[in-house]
Write an enzyme that holds these catalytic residues in place. Structure first.
Site, PDB file in Angstrom:
ATOM      1  N   ASN A 213     -15.587  16.569  94.788  1.00  0.00           N
ATOM      2  CA  ASN A 213     -16.015  17.959  94.594  1.00  0.00           C
ATOM      3  C   ASN A 213     -15.691  18.381  93.158  1.00  0.00           C
ATOM      4  O   ASN A 213     -15.145  17.602  92.391  1.00  0.00           O
ATOM      5  CB  ASN A 213     -15.355  18.880  95.632  1.00  0.00           C
ATOM      6  CG  ASN A 213     -13.852  18.842  95.522  1.00  0.00           C
ATOM      7  OD1 ASN A 213     -13.286  19.148  94.482  1.00  0.00           O
ATOM      8  ND2 ASN A 213     -13.189  18.433  96.604  1.00  0.00           N
ATOM      9  N   ASP A 281     -12.944  17.587 103.122  1.00  0.00           N
ATOM     10  CA  ASP A 281     -12.741  17.779 104.563  1.00  0.00           C
ATOM     11  C   ASP A 281     -13.104  16.529 105.360  1.00  0.00           C
ATOM     12  O   ASP A 281     -12.570  16.304 106.432  1.00  0.00           O
ATOM     13  CB  ASP A 281     -13.574  18.962 105.045  1.00  0.00           C
ATOM     14  CG  ASP A 281     -13.024  20.280 104.490  1.00  0.00           C
ATOM     15  OD1 ASP A 281     -11.785  20.391 104.410  1.00  0.00           O
ATOM     16  OD2 ASP A 281     -13.813  21.163 104.110  1.00  0.00           O
ATOM     17  N   ASP A 309      -5.578  17.551 107.537  1.00  0.00           N
ATOM     18  CA  ASP A 309      -5.400  18.806 106.802  1.00  0.00           C
ATOM     19  C   ASP A 309      -3.951  18.850 106.311  1.00  0.00           C
ATOM     20  O   ASP A 309      -3.016  18.991 107.100  1.00  0.00           O
ATOM     21  CB  ASP A 309      -5.713  19.993 107.717  1.00  0.00           C
ATOM     22  CG  ASP A 309      -5.776  21.298 106.942  1.00  0.00           C
ATOM     23  OD1 ASP A 309      -4.894  21.523 106.084  1.00  0.00           O
ATOM     24  OD2 ASP A 309      -6.719  22.073 107.179  1.00  0.00           O
ATOM     25  N   LYS A 342      -7.727  32.071 107.779  1.00  0.00           N
ATOM     26  CA  LYS A 342      -7.287  30.733 107.357  1.00  0.00           C
ATOM     27  C   LYS A 342      -5.764  30.639 107.387  1.00  0.00           C
ATOM     28  O   LYS A 342      -5.200  29.636 107.807  1.00  0.00           O
ATOM     29  CB  LYS A 342      -7.824  30.456 105.948  1.00  0.00           C
ATOM     30  CG  LYS A 342      -7.829  29.004 105.565  1.00  0.00           C
ATOM     31  CD  LYS A 342      -8.681  28.753 104.332  1.00  0.00           C
ATOM     32  CE  LYS A 342     -10.151  28.596 104.674  1.00  0.00           C
ATOM     33  NZ  LYS A 342     -10.978  28.274 103.526  1.00  0.00           N
TER      34      LYS A 342
HETATM   35  N1  CTP Z   1      -6.421  21.861 102.575  1.00  0.00           N
HETATM   36  C1  CTP Z   1      -5.640  20.751 102.812  1.00  0.00           C
HETATM   37  N2  CTP Z   1      -6.171  19.670 103.425  1.00  0.00           N
HETATM   38  C2  CTP Z   1      -7.463  19.658 103.819  1.00  0.00           C
HETATM   39  C3  CTP Z   1      -8.276  20.790 103.567  1.00  0.00           C
HETATM   40  C4  CTP Z   1      -7.718  21.867 102.926  1.00  0.00           C
HETATM   41  O1  CTP Z   1      -4.456  20.761 102.460  1.00  0.00           O
HETATM   42  N3  CTP Z   1      -7.951  18.602 104.398  1.00  0.00           N
HETATM   43  C5  CTP Z   1      -5.802  23.025 101.964  1.00  0.00           C
HETATM   44  C6  CTP Z   1      -6.244  23.332 100.567  1.00  0.00           C
HETATM   45  O2  CTP Z   1      -5.390  22.719  99.619  1.00  0.00           O
HETATM   46  C7  CTP Z   1      -6.097  24.851 100.524  1.00  0.00           C
HETATM   47  C8  CTP Z   1      -6.388  25.278 101.933  1.00  0.00           C
HETATM   48  O3  CTP Z   1      -6.188  24.123 102.727  1.00  0.00           O
HETATM   49  O4  CTP Z   1      -4.771  25.233 100.245  1.00  0.00           O
HETATM   50  C9  CTP Z   1      -7.728  25.819 102.213  1.00  0.00           C
HETATM   51  O5  CTP Z   1      -8.738  25.015 101.702  1.00  0.00           O
HETATM   52  P1  CTP Z   1     -10.259  25.430 101.897  1.00  0.00           P
HETATM   53  O6  CTP Z   1     -11.117  24.384 101.313  1.00  0.00           O
HETATM   54  O7  CTP Z   1     -10.434  26.856 101.441  1.00  0.00           O
HETATM   55  O8  CTP Z   1     -10.357  25.484 103.467  1.00  0.00           O
HETATM   56  P2  CTP Z   1     -10.780  24.448 104.542  1.00  0.00           P
HETATM   57  O9  CTP Z   1      -9.612  24.105 105.362  1.00  0.00           O
HETATM   58  O10 CTP Z   1     -11.503  23.318 103.935  1.00  0.00           O
HETATM   59  O11 CTP Z   1     -11.713  25.352 105.446  1.00  0.00           O
HETATM   60  P3  CTP Z   1     -13.261  25.735 105.260  1.00  0.00           P
HETATM   61  O12 CTP Z   1     -13.857  24.680 104.388  1.00  0.00           O
HETATM   62  O13 CTP Z   1     -13.758  25.736 106.653  1.00  0.00           O
HETATM   63  O14 CTP Z   1     -13.293  27.095 104.636  1.00  0.00           O
END
Ligand code: CTP
Length: 406
Positions: A213, A281, A309, A342
């Site tokens: 990304n 993700d 996560d 979140k």
């Molecule tokens: N994060 C993480 N591990 C993942 C996904 C996210 O540690 N596999 C952490 C990121 O570092 C950030 C937070 O979760 O601190 C939120 O990341 P974000 O991309 O906004 O959220 P997602 O969990 O990916 O949710 P969505 O894409 O559904 O908004």
């Protein structure tokens, strides 16, 4: 701690909290500091020059165009003749004038002319404090290196409740002492350990291709540097990033989300965890061991598996959960609502919400406009550089641990 020989220039602004300055002067004098006061016109509505002068045992300066005072000591000399300038109460108006670099009375001129550190103790009505204009001014002042003590939360003279009460004389005194006791002042996170994730992750498709990304790692790297600057022993677990290695930080480089999680686990225990990485993700389920060749016909079908996560894992650890877990919420719509959800879903303590819509330029850019969601409160921070966001976050974290230690 003795403040013997230290010279404090106290600028008393116009707020009901001005009366607390009298006690502050007394305490400073008890510790051996010399205190000289500037009283603004509005300040003089709340305390008299006579009381300030009696307690400080010095002349009180009020007027920019006071010829006698100018002859005795010019305002430039007044601004430099101190070791520290303390503005208490720092009203919304004074903060605005400081942030704007105005010089329209003795207080603001002195603050603009000084080459010495400046500390503000803000005091105002809660709505005024929360107003974006004040927060913007505060952001500017902090970015200019101004030190801040308070405000506190509580009942206000105007019958409202919230943030805006000036810090108590004791708190201002200890902030002043910390400032002079350089080590404690600049390294409030000494003795604590921090873990920061940063950058994107690369999820292999085959040995030469990957899914990634647009994250640059700027924000996470800056946070690791800021925490280390404040004294935290910091491990930065970073996905591929071309950011320079921050100094004073132990850097662990990883590629994929699963590597990142393993490196984070290995870095525990830690007091602070800040997950700023843009973790992918999903990963490709069963990445190919060899380069996938073009075949005549259909392109390869990729199937995906969900990545661990990391933030959620850190937040929900039974053993070794960091005392403060901070996540980021990168959103393109319903920013605060999504960030709150979140925070609950992941179980972290604070969440830094940022709008990453393409027109904001946040992803990969140098600036960030964030909102800090801590429990029920949301702090709207003005747009500032990622380094400034990092410094402010590190300071908020230091404040949190200082409060917890009391
Ligand atoms: N994060 C993480 N591990 C993942 C996904 C996210 O540690 N596999 C952490 C990121 O570092 C950030 C937070 O979760 O601190 C939120 O990341 P974000 O991309 O906004 O959220 P997602 O969990 O990916 O949710 P969505 O894409 O559904 O908004």
């Amino acid at each position: 701690m003795s403040l013997a020989g230290k010279r404090i220039l106290l600028i008393v602004g116009g707020g009901i909290a001005a009366y607390k300055c009298l006690e502050l002067i007394r305490r400073l004098r008890e510790r051996g500091a010399a205190v000289r006061c500037i009283l603004t016109k509005a300040g003089a509505e709340f305390v008299t020059p006579l009381s300030l002068s009696a307690l400080s045992e010095d002349k009180v300066y009020q007027d920019l165009f006071d010829l006698t005072a100018e002859a005795e000591m010019g305002h430039i000399q007044l601004s430099r003749d101190a070791d520290l300038l303390v503005v208490a109460p720092a009203t919304a108006d004074l903060m605005a004038r400081m942030a704007g670099g105005q010089a329209n009375d003795l207080a603001s001129t002195t603050l603009l002319a000084t080459d010495k550190p400046v500390m503000i103790a803000p005091a105002m009505n809660v709505r005024m404090w929360e107003h974006p204009a004040t927060q913007r001014n505060l952001g500017q002042l902090l970015a200019d290196g101004v030190l801040q003590v308070g405000p506190n939360e509580g009942n206000m003279a105007c019958n409202e409740f919230g943030f805006g009460r000036m810090a108590e004389p004791d708190e201002i005194l200890s902030a002043i002492e910390k400032h002079f006791d350089g080590h404690a002042a600049t390294r409030p996170l000494d003795g604590l350990t921090a873990l920061v994730t940063s950058g994107p992750t690369h999820e292999a498709i085959d040995p030469v291709r990957y899914i990634a990304n647009r994250s640059s790692g700027k924000q996470g790297h800056a946070i690791a540097a800021a925490l280390a600057d404040l004294g935290a022993e910091t491990v930065l677990v970073s996905g591929p990033s071309s950011e320079p290695d921050p100094t004073g930080v132990r850097l662990v480089r990883v590629e994929s989300a699963r590597d990142m999680l393993a490196a984070c686990r290995a870095a525990l225990p830690a007091d602070i965890a800040v997950c700023a990485a843009a973790v992918a993700d999903w990963r490709v389920d069963g990445a190919a061991g060899q380069k996938i060749k073009k075949r005549n016909g259909a392109p390869p079908a990729l199937s995906f598996a969900e990545n661990p996560d990391i933030l959620k894992t850190m937040s929900r650890l039974r053993k070794d959960r960091p005392k403060l877990v901070v996540g980021f919420a990168a959103e393109t719509e319903d920013l605060i609502e999504n960030a709150r959800a979140k925070r609950d879903r992941k179980g972290c303590d604070w969440i830094v919400a940022n709008d990453v819509s393409p027109d904001t330029g946040t992803f990969g850019g140098d600036n960030n406009r964030v909102h800090l969601v801590t429990g029920d409160t949301v702090e709207d921070w003005p747009k500032m550089s990622k380094n400034e966001v990092a410094d402010r976050l590190a300071n908020r974290i230091a404040g949190h641990f200082a409060d917890a230690a009391e």
